[in-house]
Motif scaffolding. Structure first.
Motif, short mmCIF file in Angstrom:
data_model
loop_
_atom_site.label_atom_id
_atom_site.label_comp_id
_atom_site.label_asym_id
_atom_site.label_seq_id
_atom_site.Cartn_x
_atom_site.Cartn_y
_atom_site.Cartn_z
N TYR A 29 0.84 -1.21 0.00
CA TYR A 29 0.00 0.00 0.00
C TYR A 29 0.87 1.26 0.00
CZ TYR A 29 -3.42 -3.45 1.46
OH TYR A 29 -4.22 -4.55 1.51
N TRP A 35 -3.27 0.63 -3.66
CA TRP A 35 -2.78 -0.71 -3.34
C TRP A 35 -2.06 -1.23 -4.56
CZ3 TRP A 35 -4.35 -4.60 -6.55
CH2 TRP A 35 -5.55 -4.42 -7.26
N THR A 48 -7.50 1.90 -2.70
CA THR A 48 -7.94 1.03 -1.61
C THR A 48 -9.44 1.17 -1.36
OG1 THR A 48 -7.52 2.68 0.08
CG2 THR A 48 -5.68 1.18 -0.48
N GLU A 115 -10.62 -3.38 -4.60
CA GLU A 115 -9.36 -4.11 -4.49
C GLU A 115 -9.36 -5.44 -5.26
OE1 GLU A 115 -7.26 -3.91 -0.79
OE2 GLU A 115 -8.37 -2.13 -0.18
#
Length: 149
Positions: A29, A35, A48, A115
């Motif tokens: 991250y 991410w 994220t 994600e």
């Protein structure tokens, strides 16, 4: 072979954990809420779940062009929501090798699956050191907790 035995084998052979991460997918991250899932020299990048929640309903996404050379922290795209517009920064230096056109066509994918299906681009990175300097899940979670207080 169990993961415990596999890990013990790597430790007993004094193999660097960063070498181990080069061959298996690793999620990292950034402090700017991207991410990156690293797998065999290519990082898949997105925002994220925390970031998409903060943005609200995403209405527009701009991803980088394939073939673009990027440096660490270059602005490579934009995510616009009903609340605000946020730049997307490259977490690693390298070459953009794929861009997710599905999020351009259906920006709600970021809200639905930030994600996973809502990834933005893939970068063939040029520095393992940059990967090693990214936040792990525990450090990112701590960052979020400090931000929320």
């Amino acid at each position: 072979m169990s993961l415990r035995l596999l890990t013990k084998s790597f430790v007993s052979q004094r193999i660097s954990p960063s070498l181990f991460s080069r061959f298996y997918a690793t999620k990292k991250y950034t402090a700017s809420h991207e991410w990156i899932s690293v797998d065999n020299g290519v990082g898949t990048v997105g925002i994220t779940d925390y970031a998409q929640n903060a943005l609200g309903d995403v209405v527009y996404v701009e991803v980088p062009e394939v073939g673009t050379e990027v440096e660490l922290d270059d602005v490579v795209g934009v995510v616009e929501s009903v609340k605000s517009t946020s730049d997307i920064y490259s977490p690693l230096s390298g070459e953009i090798v794929e861009a997710n056109q599905k999020v351009v066509e259906k920006s709600k994918l970021i809200n639905e699956s930030a994600e996973k299906d809502g990834w933005l681009f893939k970068v063939k990175f040029s520095s393992q050191e940059e990967v090693d300097n990214l936040l792990d899940e525990a450090a990112y979670t701590k960052l979020i907790e400090e931000t929320d207080h």
